[in-house]
Design an enzyme around this catalytic site. Sequence first.
Site, mmCIF file in Angstrom:
data_model
loop_
_atom_site.group_PDB
_atom_site.id
_atom_site.type_symbol
_atom_site.label_atom_id
_atom_site.label_comp_id
_atom_site.label_asym_id
_atom_site.label_seq_id
_atom_site.Cartn_x
_atom_site.Cartn_y
_atom_site.Cartn_z
ATOM 1 N N LYS A 50 12.429 9.165 6.593
ATOM 2 C CA LYS A 50 11.696 7.996 7.086
ATOM 3 C C LYS A 50 12.684 7.016 7.712
ATOM 4 C CE LYS A 50 8.589 6.336 4.102
ATOM 5 N NZ LYS A 50 8.259 5.863 2.722
HETATM 6 C C1 E4P Z 1 5.351 2.799 1.781
HETATM 7 O O1 E4P Z 1 6.372 3.276 2.223
HETATM 8 C C2 E4P Z 1 5.359 1.631 0.905
HETATM 9 O O2 E4P Z 1 6.127 1.922 -0.225
HETATM 10 C C3 E4P Z 1 4.063 1.264 0.302
HETATM 11 O O3 E4P Z 1 3.010 1.915 0.897
HETATM 12 C C4 E4P Z 1 3.905 -0.197 0.197
HETATM 13 O O4 E4P Z 1 2.790 -0.483 -0.590
HETATM 14 P P1 E4P Z 1 2.491 -1.978 -1.031
HETATM 15 O O5 E4P Z 1 2.327 -2.767 0.204
HETATM 16 O O6 E4P Z 1 1.210 -1.897 -1.834
HETATM 17 O O7 E4P Z 1 3.672 -2.418 -1.854
#
Ligand code: E4P
Length: 225
Positions: free
Chosen positions: A88
Site C-alpha cells: 500500500k
Molecule cells: C485503512 O487502511 C484504515 O486503517 C482504516 O480503514 C481506517 O479506519 P478508521 O477511519 O475507522 O480508523
Amino acid sequence: CRFFLDTADTAEWDGLLPRGLFHGVTTNPTLLARANQPCTVSNLHTLASKALSLTDEFMCQTWGSTADEMYKNGMEISDMDRDRIVIKVPVTAEGTKAATMLARSGVRICLTACYNSKQALIAASMGVEYIAPYLGRMNDNGKDGFKECVRMQNIVDGLGSDTRILVASIRDSETLGDLAVEGLDTFTFSPMVARELFDEPLTDAAADEFEIAASLGSVEFDLKP
Ligand code: E4P
C-alpha cells in the site's frame, strides 16, 4: 466479493480468519502502532508469514518521506513473497512516484488514503490493482463517503479498468450490504465490523433448535410399522 481484515492484532487474526470469509489481511503503520507491533521490515515479514498461512494475500503499507524511501521499504517487504504481498502506498505525489517505481519492479500495488473519487482516475491510469477510499473518514471530513465510493466504482467500470475499489474505514456492517447493492465488491474492515456480520440472534436460535433436534434424533427409534 473480496473481504480483508483490517488489523495487525494477531489474536484477532486467530479468532476471525479461520472462519474462511477473508481473502487477506490489511495493515498500515497506524494499525501496527495500535497493536503494539513495530513498523519494521523484519516484523512485517513475521506478520506476512502468519497472515499468508491463514489467507491468500497480505497487504501492508510502505513508509518514508521520499519516493526513494517508500520504494526501498516496499521492495524489502515484498521480496519475501512477490505474488501474495501487496504494498500500500498513499496516493500523494511522492507516493504515486514510489508506486510507479515499485510496479515497474513487479510489485503489486494498492494506492491508499484516498479521499475523493477523482483519485480513481489516478489509479486507473497507472493500472494499479487496488485503490482504497476511506469511507468513514470522508464522512468525518464533511464529504459523502458512500457517494464518493459509488462514483469511484462507476469511474473504473466506465473506463473498463481492472483496478479494484477496496473500500476502507467502514464503521458498520450495514454499509457493506449497501455498497454491495451499488456494485462494490472489495472491502477491508475491522474485527468489530466482522463480528457484527455474524450478529444475528435468530440464526443462533435456529442453530440451537437444530442441536436439540439432533440430540433427540440420536435416540434410536423403532421405525418398523
Ligand atoms: C485503512 O487502511 C484504515 O486503517 C482504516 O480503514 C481506517 O479506519 P478508521 O477511519 O475507522 O480508523
